[in-house]
Design an enzyme around this catalytic site. Structure first.
Site, mmCIF file in Angstrom:
data_model
loop_
_atom_site.group_PDB
_atom_site.id
_atom_site.type_symbol
_atom_site.label_atom_id
_atom_site.label_comp_id
_atom_site.label_asym_id
_atom_site.label_seq_id
_atom_site.Cartn_x
_atom_site.Cartn_y
_atom_site.Cartn_z
ATOM 1 N N CYS A 112 9.192 -30.425 -19.421
ATOM 2 C CA CYS A 112 8.489 -29.576 -18.445
ATOM 3 C C CYS A 112 8.070 -28.216 -18.997
ATOM 4 C CB CYS A 112 9.327 -29.441 -17.184
ATOM 5 S SG CYS A 112 9.811 -31.044 -16.533
ATOM 6 N N HIS A 252 8.299 -23.721 -12.495
ATOM 7 C CA HIS A 252 8.050 -25.158 -12.636
ATOM 8 C C HIS A 252 8.179 -25.797 -11.243
ATOM 9 C CE1 HIS A 252 8.192 -29.238 -13.726
ATOM 10 N NE2 HIS A 252 9.502 -29.379 -13.717
ATOM 11 N N ASN A 282 5.691 -32.932 -9.092
ATOM 12 C CA ASN A 282 6.177 -32.471 -10.397
ATOM 13 C C ASN A 282 5.334 -33.113 -11.497
ATOM 14 O OD1 ASN A 282 7.538 -31.972 -12.769
ATOM 15 N ND2 ASN A 282 9.565 -32.486 -11.972
#
Ligand code: UT7
Length: 325
Positions: A112, A252, A282
């Protein structure tokens, strides 16, 4: 001397998969997904679309937004864990599509925070004189490695890529601080076990779904809040600014509860936290550059605004930074 973001771009695949669509696929409900994660829908790549296809469109948009000539780009770095292929790199496909043959192009595998890792490398390359204008990308086609029978993970992820053009700043704007780190002891908590040299693809690995994302959600959650809090605090401290000076926090986009808890811990009002998880879900390395591009296009980012970014992901790895727009 600072390096800055000259322009942004992003691309989300056309197909939208809603929570109601997911209700028909696994034992879940829109209510559970919304309450536990904040996600309502996500974009899903078509069978024909690979990560580089999304990246090429995002890159073209970033080039246009920055106003540069694409031939000024002298390096491409792509943060992704869903490369088109294990090799060659995804960045090399972007290089080929943009007609920039000859310049270095490579991927960074940092889950990520892949975009923050790419930004850190670009920043160093520009400061050391090895590059003048770097195209950085972050993003994924996670739908290709999700286990669509695992309700504990498949509802969380989406596809998309964000891109930025980075170059030397001629004023105070640009990257003030960047920090990256990792802890390999937690590698098993979020992992795609098979398909690499540790566990090459076999009939058995395929039958046992070992080429898909395996995640211990609860453990990831706890560590995520810690990693985001610690790295964000470190970036603020390194930048020598106060959290009150920050105009926007772009975390994030993993889970609305993780973002809100982190905001509480670092003492930033939730109104300053940019969230698009409801629409985008996500997208791993795509999270921050996609959000940043949305904000840029919607006129939210003005000169001299201080922006805090922070991310964490599989590894575990983390990264954070403070940017003066
Ligand atoms: O980029 C990093 C990637 N990963 C993450 O950021 C994930 C971090 N973790 C999370 O976001 C959360 O842990 C989840 C959203 C994955 C799960 O939320 P939770 O509040 O930690 O739920 P849980 O795992 O403790 O599960 C609670 C219940 C369980 O049922 P029982 O055992 O209480 O009967 C699960 O089986 O919810 C059940 N459950 C579901 N129910 C409906 C798990 N997934 C689902 C689902 N729909 N999709």
């Amino acid at each position: 001397m600072r390096t800055k973001i000259l322009g942004t771009g992003s691309y989300l695949p056309e197909k939208v998969l809603t929570n109601f669509d997911l209700e028909k696929m696994v034992d879940t409900t829109d209510e559970w997904i919304t309450k536990r994660s904040g996600i309502k829908e996500r974009h899903i790549a078509s069978e024909k679309e690979a990560t580089s296809d999304l990246g090429i469109i995002a890159a073209e948009r970033a080039i246009k937004n920055s106003g540069i000539d694409k031939n000024d780009i002298d390096m491409i770095i792509f943060g992704t864990i869903t490369p088109d292929r294990l090799f060659p790199s995804t960045a090399i496909y972007v290089q080929k599509a943009l007609g920039l043959v000859g310049i270095p192009a490579f991927d960074v595998s940092a889950a990520c925070p892949g975009y923050i890792y790419a930004m850190t490398i670009a920043d160093s390359m520009i400061k050391s004189g090895q590059a003048k204008c770097v195209l950085i990308l972050g993003g994924e086609t996670l739908s290709k490695i999700v286990n669509w029978e695992d309700r504990g993970s498949c509802v969380l992820f989406g596809d998309g890529v964000g891109a930025s053009i980075m170059a030397k700043s001629n004023d105070e704007s640009g990257i003030i601080s960047l920090t990256i780190g990792g802890d390999g002891n937690m590698e098993k908590l979020l992992i795609q076990p098979a398909g690499g040299s540790r566990m090459p693809a076999t009939k058995e690995t395929l039958e046992n779904n070992l080429h898909t994302i395996q995640m211990e959600g609860n453990e990831v959650y706890k560590n995520a809040v810690n990693a985001l809090t610690n790295s964000a605090n470190k970036a603020i401290e390194m930048a020598g600014v106060s959290i009150d000076d920050i105009k926007y926090f772009i975390p994030h986009q993993a889970n609305i509860r993780i973002m809100k808890t982190t905001a509480k811990y670092i003492k930033i009002p939730v109104e300053k936290v940019y969230m698009n998880i409801d629409r985008v879900a996500n997208t791993s390395a795509g999270s921050i550059p996609i959000a940043m591009d949305e904000m840029n296009r919607n006129g939210l980012l003005n000169k001299d605004d201080l922006i805090l970014v922070a991310s964490f992901g599989a590894g575990f790895v983390w990264g954070a930074g403070v940017i003066r727009w």
